[in-house]
Scaffold this motif. Structure first.
Motif, PDB file in Angstrom:
ATOM      1  N   VAL A 276       0.852  -1.190   0.000  1.00 56.00           N
ATOM      2  CA  VAL A 276       0.000   0.000   0.000  1.00 56.00           C
ATOM      3  C   VAL A 276       0.886   1.237   0.000  1.00 56.00           C
ATOM      4  CG1 VAL A 276      -2.016  -1.051   1.101  1.00 56.00           C
ATOM      5  CG2 VAL A 276      -0.163  -0.166   2.529  1.00 56.00           C
ATOM      6  N   LEU A 277       0.351   2.359  -0.489  1.00 54.18           N
ATOM      7  CA  LEU A 277       1.125   3.585  -0.629  1.00 54.18           C
ATOM      8  C   LEU A 277       1.203   4.338   0.694  1.00 54.18           C
ATOM      9  CD1 LEU A 277       2.597   5.723  -2.317  1.00 54.18           C
ATOM     10  CD2 LEU A 277       0.351   6.656  -2.955  1.00 54.18           C
ATOM     11  N   GLY A 278       2.405   4.578   1.168  1.00 54.33           N
ATOM     12  CA  GLY A 278       2.604   5.424   2.344  1.00 54.33           C
ATOM     13  C   GLY A 278       2.788   4.640   3.631  1.00 54.33           C
ATOM     14  N   ARG A 279       3.678   5.171   4.476  1.00 58.63           N
ATOM     15  CA  ARG A 279       3.922   4.544   5.779  1.00 58.63           C
ATOM     16  C   ARG A 279       2.655   4.500   6.617  1.00 58.63           C
ATOM     17  NH1 ARG A 279       4.743   6.347  10.825  1.00 58.63           N
ATOM     18  NH2 ARG A 279       6.047   5.103  12.245  1.00 58.63           N
ATOM     19  N   HIS A 280       1.828   5.547   6.531  1.00 54.09           N
ATOM     20  CA  HIS A 280       0.600   5.574   7.333  1.00 54.09           C
ATOM     21  C   HIS A 280      -0.355   4.453   6.923  1.00 54.09           C
ATOM     22  CE1 HIS A 280      -0.553   7.741   3.736  1.00 54.09           C
ATOM     23  NE2 HIS A 280      -1.799   7.843   4.122  1.00 54.09           N
ATOM     24  N   ASN A 281      -0.374   4.130   5.630  1.00 53.70           N
ATOM     25  CA  ASN A 281      -1.244   3.035   5.200  1.00 53.70           C
ATOM     26  C   ASN A 281      -0.655   1.667   5.543  1.00 53.70           C
ATOM     27  OD1 ASN A 281      -3.587   4.305   4.212  1.00 53.70           O
ATOM     28  ND2 ASN A 281      -2.488   4.947   2.366  1.00 53.70           N
ATOM     29  N   GLU A 282       0.680   1.580   5.633  1.00 57.95           N
ATOM     30  CA  GLU A 282       1.271   0.348   6.160  1.00 57.95           C
ATOM     31  C   GLU A 282       0.831   0.134   7.607  1.00 57.95           C
ATOM     32  OE1 GLU A 282       5.408  -0.359   5.732  1.00 57.95           O
ATOM     33  OE2 GLU A 282       5.481   0.202   3.615  1.00 57.95           O
ATOM     34  N   MET A 283       0.805   1.236   8.382  1.00 54.74           N
ATOM     35  CA  MET A 283       0.323   1.136   9.772  1.00 54.74           C
ATOM     36  C   MET A 283      -1.157   0.755   9.799  1.00 54.74           C
ATOM     37  SD  MET A 283       2.585   1.700  12.204  1.00 54.74           S
ATOM     38  CE  MET A 283       1.887   2.545  13.622  1.00 54.74           C
ATOM     39  N   ASN A 284      -1.941   1.320   8.886  1.00 56.69           N
ATOM     40  CA  ASN A 284      -3.355   0.959   8.818  1.00 56.69           C
ATOM     41  C   ASN A 284      -3.526  -0.522   8.503  1.00 56.69           C
ATOM     42  OD1 ASN A 284      -4.255   3.573   9.337  1.00 56.69           O
ATOM     43  ND2 ASN A 284      -4.313   4.141   7.173  1.00 56.69           N
ATOM     44  N   ALA A 285      -2.688  -1.026   7.597  1.00 56.64           N
ATOM     45  CA  ALA A 285      -2.758  -2.449   7.253  1.00 56.64           C
ATOM     46  C   ALA A 285      -2.365  -3.321   8.450  1.00 56.64           C
ATOM     47  CB  ALA A 285      -1.850  -2.747   6.061  1.00 56.64           C
ATOM     48  N   ARG A 286      -1.359  -2.883   9.213  1.00 55.53           N
ATOM     49  CA  ARG A 286      -0.960  -3.633  10.405  1.00 55.53           C
ATOM     50  C   ARG A 286      -2.083  -3.653  11.444  1.00 55.53           C
ATOM     51  NH1 ARG A 286       4.180  -1.512   8.952  1.00 55.53           N
ATOM     52  NH2 ARG A 286       5.722  -3.179   8.768  1.00 55.53           N
ATOM     53  N   ALA A 287      -2.776  -2.540  11.579  1.00 57.70           N
ATOM     54  CA  ALA A 287      -3.913  -2.503  12.507  1.00 57.70           C
ATOM     55  C   ALA A 287      -4.979  -3.513  12.088  1.00 57.70           C
ATOM     56  CB  ALA A 287      -4.507  -1.094  12.545  1.00 57.70           C
ATOM     57  N   ALA A 288      -5.228  -3.592  10.777  1.00 60.01           N
ATOM     58  CA  ALA A 288      -6.221  -4.537  10.262  1.00 60.01           C
ATOM     59  C   ALA A 288      -5.800  -5.973  10.541  1.00 60.01           C
ATOM     60  CB  ALA A 288      -6.423  -4.315   8.761  1.00 60.01           C
ATOM     61  N   VAL A 289      -4.526  -6.270  10.311  1.00 63.39           N
ATOM     62  CA  VAL A 289      -4.030  -7.624  10.588  1.00 63.39           C
ATOM     63  C   VAL A 289      -4.112  -7.919  12.082  1.00 63.39           C
ATOM     64  CG1 VAL A 289      -2.002  -9.119  10.522  1.00 63.39           C
ATOM     65  CG2 VAL A 289      -2.566  -7.703   8.534  1.00 63.39           C
ATOM     66  N   GLY A 290      -3.831  -6.909  12.918  1.00 65.01           N
ATOM     67  CA  GLY A 290      -3.976  -7.081  14.367  1.00 65.01           C
ATOM     68  C   GLY A 290      -5.387  -7.482  14.749  1.00 65.01           C
ATOM     69  N   ALA A 291      -6.370  -6.893  14.067  1.00 70.06           N
ATOM     70  CA  ALA A 291      -7.770  -7.260  14.325  1.00 70.06           C
ATOM     71  C   ALA A 291      -8.033  -8.712  13.968  1.00 70.06           C
ATOM     72  CB  ALA A 291      -8.696  -6.339  13.537  1.00 70.06           C
ATOM     73  N   LEU A 292      -7.429  -9.146  12.843  1.00 73.28           N
ATOM     74  CA  LEU A 292      -7.598 -10.560  12.449  1.00 73.28           C
ATOM     75  C   LEU A 292      -6.951 -11.482  13.468  1.00 73.28           C
ATOM     76  CD1 LEU A 292      -8.965 -11.611   9.720  1.00 73.28           C
ATOM     77  CD2 LEU A 292      -8.537  -9.177   9.836  1.00 73.28           C
ATOM     78  N   PHE A 293      -5.789 -11.082  13.996  1.00 72.42           N
ATOM     79  CA  PHE A 293      -5.151 -11.866  15.057  1.00 72.42           C
ATOM     80  C   PHE A 293      -6.074 -11.974  16.272  1.00 72.42           C
ATOM     81  CE2 PHE A 293      -0.390 -11.012  13.885  1.00 72.42           C
ATOM     82  CZ  PHE A 293      -0.577 -11.712  12.704  1.00 72.42           C
ATOM     83  N   ALA A 294      -6.706 -10.852  16.636  1.00 70.10           N
ATOM     84  CA  ALA A 294      -7.605 -10.848  17.797  1.00 70.10           C
ATOM     85  C   ALA A 294      -8.792 -11.782  17.585  1.00 70.10           C
ATOM     86  CB  ALA A 294      -8.100  -9.426  18.062  1.00 70.10           C
ATOM     87  N   LEU A 295      -9.176 -11.975  16.327  1.00 65.89           N
ATOM     88  CA  LEU A 295     -10.280 -12.883  16.015  1.00 65.89           C
ATOM     89  C   LEU A 295      -9.830 -14.340  15.930  1.00 65.89           C
ATOM     90  CD1 LEU A 295     -12.111 -10.767  13.271  1.00 65.89           C
ATOM     91  CD2 LEU A 295     -12.876 -11.176  15.618  1.00 65.89           C
ATOM     92  N   GLY A 296      -8.516 -14.575  16.084  1.00 64.65           N
ATOM     93  CA  GLY A 296      -8.017 -15.943  16.105  1.00 64.65           C
ATOM     94  C   GLY A 296      -7.340 -16.417  14.845  1.00 64.65           C
ATOM     95  N   TYR A 297      -7.201 -15.541  13.843  1.00 62.39           N
ATOM     96  CA  TYR A 297      -6.519 -15.934  12.606  1.00 62.39           C
ATOM     97  C   TYR A 297      -5.013 -15.864  12.791  1.00 62.39           C
ATOM     98  CZ  TYR A 297     -11.016 -15.595  10.221  1.00 62.39           C
ATOM     99  OH  TYR A 297     -12.324 -15.782   9.838  1.00 62.39           O
ATOM    100  N   THR A 298      -4.299 -16.697  12.064  1.00 61.35           N
ATOM    101  CA  THR A 298      -2.835 -16.727  12.143  1.00 61.35           C
ATOM    102  C   THR A 298      -2.228 -15.897  11.014  1.00 61.35           C
ATOM    103  OG1 THR A 298      -2.656 -18.673  10.712  1.00 61.35           O
ATOM    104  CG2 THR A 298      -2.902 -19.067  13.093  1.00 61.35           C
ATOM    105  N   TRP A 299      -0.930 -15.563  11.155  1.00 61.90           N
ATOM    106  CA  TRP A 299      -0.214 -14.839  10.113  1.00 61.90           C
ATOM    107  C   TRP A 299      -0.187 -15.650   8.828  1.00 61.90           C
ATOM    108  CZ3 TRP A 299       1.085 -10.503   8.245  1.00 61.90           C
ATOM    109  CH2 TRP A 299       2.179 -10.335   7.391  1.00 61.90           C
ATOM    110  N   GLN A 300      -0.059 -16.954   8.954  1.00 64.38           N
ATOM    111  CA  GLN A 300      -0.023 -17.823   7.780  1.00 64.38           C
ATOM    112  C   GLN A 300      -1.345 -17.764   7.009  1.00 64.38           C
ATOM    113  OE1 GLN A 300       1.032 -18.723  10.847  1.00 64.38           O
ATOM    114  NE2 GLN A 300       3.233 -18.708  10.337  1.00 64.38           N
TER     115      GLN A 300
END
Length: 473
Positions: A276-300
């Motif tokens: 994604v374009l921009g460091r801020h959107n990389e952080m936004n993407a990490r936040a989204a992945v964090g939410a998936l982790f909280a729901l029980g999904y793995t990085w894989q």
């Protein structure tokens, strides 16, 4: 539903009338009242429901709910039931949820709060859940999306809609077999209890910067409003690089999932992991992945789907013609404008920035945004952005106060349409033009008027006009 059923689990005092009657709905808008409705008399920042009692009764209200002991209700007809409740903003939330059958309890709800990035993160979460096979709704500033398709726009473009709108939509989502709902949780929505009866599986804190201080009555009240999300969510995901968000995490009894520019939940995340374009959107993407982790999904499970991430409408939305790149973005705070300009200026191309600041909003951020624009841009065009009842020229003067000391050329065109046209005319092949502040918005508020206005439409019109001009010359 009988009124007695609605009130059974809610503390109240019956001031007149009977609770052994049917009620067919609940609202705090006298214009939306129908036969046998409960009209909730809430005092807002602009209007007081007390002034609309007669209209509500004329439209069919049979019950009035009030939370002020000193309210003069002496002229209310005897056949109208009046109940005193502790807090009307909580009661409308509770009643709306009850009338819809408490749909949030049937859904996995994720709430996203932050000064910047709520819409992008909400859509990123929705996109990832869709890719993982979950039927997902995203509700926020840009409308209601189900599996990525816009199905409904939101009246007045509210980030967090009133409870009486939200719960019927959640009911429709549940009935359509949606399993996950991602909500933008604004500070105003949280402080006014619009989400008070919407239990969440996950709550996300992105950042807390400068915005809405005026509406809340100061910075601390703004922060306290954001913190209400803590009480609604079972699991929290927090940006540990934001000082205020991190301090909220430190107060929690159960540790949250932290994300940063380097990792998520202790897992290293090198730059370039997210397309994604921009460091801020990389952080936004990490936040989204964090939410998936909280729901029980793995990085894989999540990683293969990162290439599906797409920015929502009005977030670094790109249009290119004649070798000129134009980006329309919602950035309307100093932090957001800086993040976008950092991303665009990294290419070393000439950047022309068009922006203004909203009227009747935080004046303190205006010079800060001016300084940010002057620092990162090759030239700046100041214009209007929802001036409301403020004088546009005064708003521009406030912005200019932060631009002293910079050699960056500044032009002023108060009319936003002309400012966009001028930017396109000045741009050369290889240049970047940023139109900031309104993003997805389709209107411009000036004085007491609201007119249709879309930045991206104006960009395309400007290119068409420029092409026509060049052909003639």
């Amino acid at each position: 539903m009988l009124l007695s059923e609605l009130l059974k689990e809610w503390p109240c005092t019956v001031l007149q009338g009977s609770i052994r009657q049917s009620v067919s709905g609940i609202t705090e808008s006298s214009k939306k009242v129908k036969k046998d409705y409960v009209f909730v008399i809430r005092k807002g920042s602009v209007q007081d429901g007390m002034a609309f009692i007669d209209e509500a009764i004329a439209n069919g209200a049979k019950t009035l709910a009030v939370d002020r002991t000193n309210a003069d209700l002496s002229l209310v007809p005897d056949d109208i039931t009046v109940v005193l409740v502790p807090d009307c903003s909580l009661f409308i939330s509770y009643g709306s949820a009850r009338f819809s059958g408490n749909p949030a309890e049937e859904l996995t709800v994720i709430g996203v709060t932050g000064t910047n990035g709520k819409t992008t993160v909400s859509h990123f979460i929705g996109q990832l859940l869709n890719e993982l096979g979950c039927k997902t709704a995203v509700i926020g500033t840009t409308g209601l999306y189900i599996n990525g398709q816009l199905t409904e726009t939101i009246a007045n473009s509210m980030t967090t809609m009133p409870a009486e709108q939200l719960h019927p939509i959640l009911r429709r989502c549940a009935d359509q077999h949606v399993t996950h709902v991602v909500l933008e949780a604004s500070s105003l929505g949280l402080s006014s209890n619009r989400l008070a009866h919407c239990p969440m599986a996950v709550g996300i804190f992105l950042n807390i910067g400068m915005d809405h201080y005026v509406e809340h009555g100061g910075k601390q009240r703004y922060i306290e409003a954001k913190k209400k999300l803590v009480l609604l969510a079972d699991q929290l995901v927090i940006n540990e690089e934001d000082e205020t968000c991190h301090s909220i995490g430190m107060e929690l009894a159960d540790p949250p999932i932290y994300f940063s520019s380097q990792h998520i939940h202790g897992m290293p995340q090198p730059p370039g992991t997210y397309p994604v374009l921009g460091r801020h959107n990389e952080m936004n993407a990490r936040a989204a992945v964090g939410a998936l982790f909280a729901l029980g999904y793995t990085w894989q499970a999540v990683r293969p789907h990162l290439t599906s991430l797409r920015l929502p409408t009005g977030r670094l939305e790109k249009y290119e013609e004649a070798g000129i790149e134009v980006y329309v973005d919602y950035a309307h705070t100093p932090d957001a404008l800086q993040a976008v300009l950092e991303a665009l200026s990294a290419s070393s191309k000439r950047v022309i920035t068009v922006f203004g600041c909203g009227g009747e909003r935080d004046r303190e951020k205006r010079p800060q945004m001016g300084a940010v624009a002057a620092h990162y841009s090759s030239c700046v065009i100041l214009t209007s952005d929802n001036p409301r009842t403020e004088e546009p020229s005064q708003i521009i003067l406030d912005i200019l106060a932060g631009m002293t000391g910079f050699a960056t050329p500044v032009d002023i065109l108060v009319h936003r349409q002309y400012a966009i046209q001028y930017a396109i005319r000045q741009a050369q092949p290889g240049d970047i033009v940023l139109i900031a502040g309104k993003g997805h918005e389709q209107t411009q508020q000036s004085g007491n008027q609201t007119i249709r206005f879309c930045d991206m439409e104006e960009v395309k019109k400007a290119f068409a006009a420029e092409n026509k001009r060049r052909k003639k010359s």
